[in-house]
Scaffold this active site. Structure first.
Site, PDB file in Angstrom:
ATOM      1  CD  GLU A  49      -0.290  42.102 -10.746  1.00  0.00           C
ATOM      2  OE1 GLU A  49       0.165  43.261 -10.723  1.00  0.00           O
ATOM      3  OE2 GLU A  49      -1.503  41.838 -10.852  1.00  0.00           O
ATOM      4  CG  ASP A  60       4.349  50.295  -8.022  1.00  0.00           C
ATOM      5  OD1 ASP A  60       3.269  49.825  -8.424  1.00  0.00           O
ATOM      6  OD2 ASP A  60       5.454  49.828  -8.345  1.00  0.00           O
ATOM      7  CE1 TYR A 175      -4.347  46.498 -12.936  1.00  0.00           C
ATOM      8  CE2 TYR A 175      -2.886  44.619 -12.635  1.00  0.00           C
ATOM      9  CZ  TYR A 175      -3.546  45.719 -12.127  1.00  0.00           C
ATOM     10  OH  TYR A 175      -3.390  46.053 -10.806  1.00  0.00           O
TER      11      TYR A 175
END
Length: 263
Positions: A49, A60, A175
């Site tokens: 990834e 993030d 995911y």
């Protein structure tokens, strides 16, 4: 069939779980990042990834935010990220590569141009965290037409009403974000992840890979044990930030991969 589809078919046939490793393209610089990337498959990584650095990475945590800042300060661009993939593909035509990031750089380049360039470079999948399913016509569906998987995130707040919409055009794998919040936060817990993975798998045949909050080989083993595999990002990125030699970083990745593969 993409490389991602082929990889998961092989893992399924072998009765093994997947280990996915995240690194930020260009962190701390292009050459070192490429060297690490080239070493990941040999360290047991099944899927790479690759983060696309962006100025406003809202999903993030600090570790990956700082990695993006280092990469941007070093001159990393979307083009250089694609160049990294092209270089990687000269020695490895099998390991799946998923680009993870935000829509702005793709939009700025132009979707059609980006997809053509990504396909040529050897990209297999995309995770674009700020494009919801309602915007699938923007990139998700064009990517599928180009033969690139569009991987969607499901979270602890994705309820049964929302989940079918999230899964509708997802391909490659799902995911599952193990915790509510940003990357690199609390540690994932297998007992809370397991029922959520089972809930997702009841509605899709796609593999479910769990990320966020996996920091050790034991946690990788525990989480992979209740899913089809796991993703480790911040723990690897923090080792890169520490300035350790590449060989030492890859040894740490190898330990994490062995943990996932023990599941």
């Amino acid at each position: 069939m993409t490389r991602i589809d082929d990889k998961f078919a092989t893992l399924r046939a072998e009765g093994r779980k997947a280990f996915v490793a995240y690194i930020m393209a260009g962190d701390p610089d292009y050459d070192r990042s490429l060297e690490i990337m080239k070493g990941l498959p040999g360290a047991g990584v099944d899927v790479i990834e690759l983060g696309m650095p962006f100025t406003d990475p809202m999903a993030d945590g600090p570790t990956i935010q700082l990695a993006g800042q280092r990469a941007l300060a070093g001159g990393q661009t979307l083009q250089k990220t694609l160049d990294m993939v092209t270089e990687f593909r000269k020695g490895d035509t099998e390991t799946p590569i998923v680009l993870m990031g935000y829509y702005n750089p793709i939009y700025s380049r132009g979707v059609d141009t980006f997809l053509a360039d990504a396909t040529k470079a050897g990209i297999d999948g995309l995770i674009v965290v700020d494009l919801p399913p309602e915007e699938d016509d923007e990139l998700c569906i064009p990517a599928a037409r180009a033969g690139i998987n569009f991987i969607r995130l499901a979270t602890p707040t994705t309820d049964d009403k929302r989940l079918p919409k999230v899964l509708e055009n997802t391909s490659g794998f799902v995911y599952y974000v193990s915790i509510t919040g940003i990357t690199g936060a609390a540690e994932a817990q297998a007992d809370t992840v397991a029922p959520e993975v089972a809930r997702i798998k009841s509605q899709t045949d796609l593999p479910v890979i769990v990320g966020f909050g996996i920091k050790s080989p034991d946690t990788a083993q525990a989480i992979a044990g209740v899913a089809d595999g796991c993703v480790v990002g911040s723990a690897i990125v923090s080792e890169i930030a520490s300035g350790k030699p590449v060989a030492q970083i890859l040894d740490i990745v190898r330990g994490l991969a062995e943990g996932a593969h023990r599941a």
